[in-house]
Design an enzyme around this catalytic site. Structure first.
Site, PDB file in Angstrom:
ATOM      1  N   HIS A 278       0.838  -1.196   0.000  1.00 14.68           N
ATOM      2  CA  HIS A 278       0.000   0.000   0.000  1.00 14.68           C
ATOM      3  C   HIS A 278       0.874   1.247   0.000  1.00 14.68           C
ATOM      4  O   HIS A 278       2.023   1.215   0.451  1.00 14.68           O
ATOM      5  CB  HIS A 278      -0.888   0.028   1.249  1.00 14.68           C
ATOM      6  CG  HIS A 278      -2.011  -0.949   1.228  1.00 14.68           C
ATOM      7  ND1 HIS A 278      -3.189  -0.723   1.889  1.00 14.68           N
ATOM      8  CD2 HIS A 278      -2.144  -2.169   0.636  1.00 14.68           C
ATOM      9  CE1 HIS A 278      -4.004  -1.744   1.720  1.00 14.68           C
ATOM     10  NE2 HIS A 278      -3.387  -2.634   0.958  1.00 14.68           N
TER      11      HIS A 278
ATOM     12  N   GLU B 159       0.793   3.946   1.844  1.00 15.63           N
ATOM     13  CA  GLU B 159       1.234   4.396   3.166  1.00 15.63           C
ATOM     14  C   GLU B 159       2.403   3.560   3.685  1.00 15.63           C
ATOM     15  O   GLU B 159       3.334   4.107   4.285  1.00 15.63           O
ATOM     16  CB  GLU B 159       0.089   4.313   4.183  1.00 15.63           C
ATOM     17  CG  GLU B 159      -1.102   5.184   3.851  1.00 15.63           C
ATOM     18  CD  GLU B 159      -2.194   4.470   3.082  1.00 15.63           C
ATOM     19  OE1 GLU B 159      -3.373   4.801   3.305  1.00 15.63           O
ATOM     20  OE2 GLU B 159      -1.887   3.586   2.250  1.00 15.63           O
TER      21      GLU B 159
ATOM     22  N   CYS C 112      -6.613   2.274   5.410  1.00 17.16           N
ATOM     23  CA  CYS C 112      -7.263   1.031   5.801  1.00 17.16           C
ATOM     24  C   CYS C 112      -6.762   0.648   7.204  1.00 17.16           C
ATOM     25  O   CYS C 112      -5.855   1.290   7.737  1.00 17.16           O
ATOM     26  CB  CYS C 112      -6.936  -0.067   4.791  1.00 17.16           C
ATOM     27  SG  CYS C 112      -5.215  -0.654   4.882  1.00 17.16           S
TER      28      CYS C 112
ATOM     29  N   CYS D 123      -2.874   0.101   7.325  1.00 19.48           N
ATOM     30  CA  CYS D 123      -2.091   1.326   7.204  1.00 19.48           C
ATOM     31  C   CYS D 123      -2.267   2.223   8.426  1.00 19.48           C
ATOM     32  O   CYS D 123      -1.305   2.847   8.884  1.00 19.48           O
ATOM     33  CB  CYS D 123      -2.451   2.053   5.915  1.00 19.48           C
ATOM     34  SG  CYS D 123      -1.949   1.107   4.453  1.00 19.48           S
TER      35      CYS D 123
END
Length: 163
Positions: free
Chosen positions: A46, A48, A76, A79
């Site tokens: 991801h 992040e 999410c 993260c």
């Protein structure tokens, strides 16, 4: 946030969900990332996570208590957990995520009695961030139109396993 949007556009150009993230220390970007789940075939690739890892390398430690995170989509749970563990004090995001958002949309991880409680601020350039996501998913749906998936279909990434 403008740099995060540029990273999200790069992700979209590569067929990834368009999410971009930057971590800043003062006025300087010390880490950046974008979604690379398809390319890396990794659930943890991801934006992040990439940005946090880059900032840790750049600053020489895992505590980012002097940094702020800017991301185009509400983090999410994974993260948001990484933000807590990195001790990032402020998270600024663009679009809300009604399906997986962990900063208020589905639940607010930062409100739990954890050892660190970041503040989160949503809505930064929200129209541009949401528009990019809408364009991506509209395009994805139209490219899949006419392709029907049955319950007997197998997942192309998991041989022998159904969808």
């Amino acid at each position: 946030m403008r740099r995060a949007l540029t990273l999200a556009e790069e992700a979209m150009s590569d067929g990834e969900v368009p999410v971009g993230c930057v971590i800043v220390h003062g006025e300087e970007i010390v880490g950046e990332g974008r979604n690379r789940r398809e390319r890396d075939r990794s659930a943890v690739a991801h934006a992040e996570i990439e940005a946090i890892a880059a900032a840790c390398r750049r600053l020489g430690g895992w505590r980012l208590f002097m940094c702020d995170l800017y991301v185009t989509l509400e983090p999410c749970p994974m993260c948001a957990g990484a933000v807590v563990n990195a001790r990032i004090p402020n998270v600024y995001f663009g679009a809300k995520d009604p399906k997986a958002g962990a900063c208020g949309s589905v639940f607010d991880l930062f409100s739990f009695p954890l050892n660190h409680r970041p503040a989160s601020f949503g809505g930064l350039l929200s129209e541009e961030c949401a528009g990019l996501l809408q364009t991506f998913f509209r395009s994805l749906r139209s490219s899949r139109q006419g392709t029907q998936i049955s319950e007997d279909s197998t997942c192309p990434h998991c041989p022998g396993r159904g969808i």
